[in-house]
Enzyme design. Structure first.
Site, mmCIF file in Angstrom:
data_model
loop_
_atom_site.group_PDB
_atom_site.id
_atom_site.type_symbol
_atom_site.label_atom_id
_atom_site.label_comp_id
_atom_site.label_asym_id
_atom_site.label_seq_id
_atom_site.Cartn_x
_atom_site.Cartn_y
_atom_site.Cartn_z
ATOM 1 N N ASN A 1 -2.010 -0.058 7.009
ATOM 2 C CA ASN A 1 -1.500 -1.346 7.479
ATOM 3 C C ASN A 1 -0.636 -2.085 6.453
ATOM 4 O O ASN A 1 -0.580 -3.308 6.441
ATOM 5 C CB ASN A 1 -2.645 -2.208 8.014
ATOM 6 C CG ASN A 1 -3.701 -2.493 6.968
ATOM 7 O OD1 ASN A 1 -3.557 -2.104 5.816
ATOM 8 N ND2 ASN A 1 -4.750 -3.176 7.368
ATOM 9 N N ARG B 1 2.606 -7.082 8.795
ATOM 10 C CA ARG B 1 1.957 -5.918 9.432
ATOM 11 C C ARG B 1 2.596 -5.616 10.793
ATOM 12 O O ARG B 1 2.714 -4.449 11.173
ATOM 13 C CB ARG B 1 0.446 -6.147 9.529
ATOM 14 C CG ARG B 1 -0.244 -5.945 8.167
ATOM 15 C CD ARG B 1 -1.663 -6.418 8.165
ATOM 16 N NE ARG B 1 -2.404 -5.940 6.992
ATOM 17 C CZ ARG B 1 -3.589 -6.418 6.617
ATOM 18 N NH1 ARG B 1 -4.175 -7.383 7.319
ATOM 19 N NH2 ARG B 1 -4.201 -5.944 5.556
ATOM 20 N N THR C 1 -5.438 -7.459 10.664
ATOM 21 C CA THR C 1 -5.699 -6.143 10.059
ATOM 22 C C THR C 1 -5.106 -5.028 10.911
ATOM 23 O O THR C 1 -4.509 -4.083 10.380
ATOM 24 C CB THR C 1 -7.230 -5.945 9.907
ATOM 25 O OG1 THR C 1 -7.770 -7.035 9.165
ATOM 26 C CG2 THR C 1 -7.542 -4.631 9.211
ATOM 27 N N GLU D 1 -9.363 -9.928 -8.098
ATOM 28 C CA GLU D 1 -8.433 -8.821 -7.834
ATOM 29 C C GLU D 1 -7.214 -8.888 -8.753
ATOM 30 O O GLU D 1 -6.733 -7.849 -9.225
ATOM 31 C CB GLU D 1 -8.012 -8.859 -6.358
ATOM 32 C CG GLU D 1 -9.172 -8.528 -5.424
ATOM 33 C CD GLU D 1 -8.898 -8.831 -3.951
ATOM 34 O OE1 GLU D 1 -9.813 -8.616 -3.140
ATOM 35 O OE2 GLU D 1 -7.772 -9.267 -3.613
ATOM 36 N N ARG E 1 -2.380 -14.675 4.186
ATOM 37 C CA ARG E 1 -3.056 -13.974 5.295
ATOM 38 C C ARG E 1 -2.303 -14.238 6.608
ATOM 39 O O ARG E 1 -2.190 -13.341 7.454
ATOM 40 C CB ARG E 1 -4.519 -14.430 5.417
ATOM 41 C CG ARG E 1 -5.417 -14.063 4.240
ATOM 42 C CD ARG E 1 -5.725 -12.589 4.101
ATOM 43 N NE ARG E 1 -6.309 -11.991 5.280
ATOM 44 C CZ ARG E 1 -7.016 -10.844 5.260
ATOM 45 N NH1 ARG E 1 -7.239 -10.182 4.125
ATOM 46 N NH2 ARG E 1 -7.481 -10.325 6.375
ATOM 47 N N TYR F 1 -12.779 -1.739 -2.953
ATOM 48 C CA TYR F 1 -13.224 -1.857 -1.563
ATOM 49 C C TYR F 1 -14.741 -1.674 -1.428
ATOM 50 O O TYR F 1 -15.214 -1.296 -0.356
ATOM 51 C CB TYR F 1 -12.473 -0.848 -0.688
ATOM 52 C CG TYR F 1 -11.029 -1.261 -0.413
ATOM 53 C CD1 TYR F 1 -10.742 -2.355 0.404
ATOM 54 C CD2 TYR F 1 -9.960 -0.571 -0.961
ATOM 55 C CE1 TYR F 1 -9.438 -2.745 0.664
ATOM 56 C CE2 TYR F 1 -8.643 -0.948 -0.709
ATOM 57 C CZ TYR F 1 -8.399 -2.036 0.106
ATOM 58 O OH TYR F 1 -7.102 -2.421 0.370
ATOM 59 N N HIS G 1 -2.125 -5.459 1.419
ATOM 60 C CA HIS G 1 -3.404 -6.129 1.191
ATOM 61 C C HIS G 1 -3.137 -7.594 0.896
ATOM 62 O O HIS G 1 -2.146 -7.921 0.236
ATOM 63 C CB HIS G 1 -4.117 -5.503 -0.012
ATOM 64 C CG HIS G 1 -5.298 -6.307 -0.485
ATOM 65 N ND1 HIS G 1 -6.522 -6.251 0.143
ATOM 66 C CD2 HIS G 1 -5.424 -7.214 -1.490
ATOM 67 C CE1 HIS G 1 -7.352 -7.088 -0.468
ATOM 68 N NE2 HIS G 1 -6.717 -7.682 -1.462
ATOM 69 N N PHE H 1 -15.076 4.125 7.899
ATOM 70 C CA PHE H 1 -13.716 4.467 7.458
ATOM 71 C C PHE H 1 -13.557 4.445 5.944
ATOM 72 O O PHE H 1 -12.450 4.613 5.433
ATOM 73 C CB PHE H 1 -12.695 3.514 8.106
ATOM 74 C CG PHE H 1 -12.932 2.048 7.833
ATOM 75 C CD1 PHE H 1 -12.505 1.462 6.645
ATOM 76 C CD2 PHE H 1 -13.578 1.247 8.765
ATOM 77 C CE1 PHE H 1 -12.718 0.116 6.381
ATOM 78 C CE2 PHE H 1 -13.806 -0.107 8.510
ATOM 79 C CZ PHE H 1 -13.367 -0.669 7.314
ATOM 80 N N LYS I 1 0.833 -1.209 0.000
ATOM 81 C CA LYS I 1 0.000 0.000 0.000
ATOM 82 C C LYS I 1 0.864 1.255 0.000
ATOM 83 O O LYS I 1 2.093 1.191 0.206
ATOM 84 C CB LYS I 1 -0.938 -0.066 1.209
ATOM 85 C CG LYS I 1 -1.930 -1.236 1.142
ATOM 86 C CD LYS I 1 -2.856 -1.248 2.363
ATOM 87 C CE LYS I 1 -3.903 -2.340 2.274
ATOM 88 N NZ LYS I 1 -4.845 -2.280 3.441
#
Ligand code: IDP
Ligand code: MG
Length: 139
Positions: free
Chosen positions: A114, A104, A93, A128, A87, A51, A117, A59, A11
């Site tokens: 964070n 993270r 998250t 995606e 993951r 998203y 993704h 948010f 990100k």
């Protein structure tokens, strides 16, 4: 159907902080093969579409502003059990809850910013990946 691919974005905060190399090192050292990768930037409509599942969350506006403020690294990754294992590698998250040694935990500052993704299902990984890459960009 289970596939062996997942989709990730490093990100804008990761790119800004110079963490592309450090994060990619963790990813490849964890056994993921890079199938496709590019430096790119999401438009507002890209981020809103990506998203869309969060569009009613408080948010959402902050998330779209964050994800569009600078370039990201988009990539498709391959490994047995890719979605679940990635993951696990990225952690919770909220980085404050992310396990020691996860991406993270090491590279993220907050629940909003964070660092990375990771797709949450095989179906979303395919959607995606196709959002960002054409067939001739996948190797
Ligand atoms: P995930 O990225 O771990 O799958 P999601 O719940 O799908 O988490 O949320 C998508 C993204 O929205 C998160 O990665 C984070 O950037 C942002 N986000 C999630 N929850 C919050 C929150 O409570 N406040 C601010 N941003 C959030
Ligand atoms: Mg998610």
């Amino acid at each position: 159907m289970t596939t062996n691919k997942t989709f990730t974005m490093l990100k804008p905060d990761s790119v800004e902080k110079g963490n592309i190399g450090g994060i990619l090192e963790k990813i490849t050292a964890s056994g993921f093969r890079i199938v496709a990768m590019k430096l790119t930037q999401l438009t507002k409509s890209d981020a809103e579409a990506f998203y869309a599942v969060h569009s009613e969350r408080p948010f959402f506006g902050e998330l779209v502003t964050y994800m569009t403020r600078g370039p990201i690294v988009a990539a498709i990754l391959e490994k047995d059990n890719a979605v679940e294992d990635f993951r696990t590698l990225i952690g919770a998250t909220n980085p404050a809850e992310a396990a020691e040694g996860t991406i993270r935990n090491m590279f993220a500052d907050s629940i909003s910013e964070n660092a990375v993704h990771g797709s949450d299902s095989d179906e979303n990984a395919a959607i995606e990946g196709a959002f960002h890459f054409s067939g001739r960009e996948m190797f």
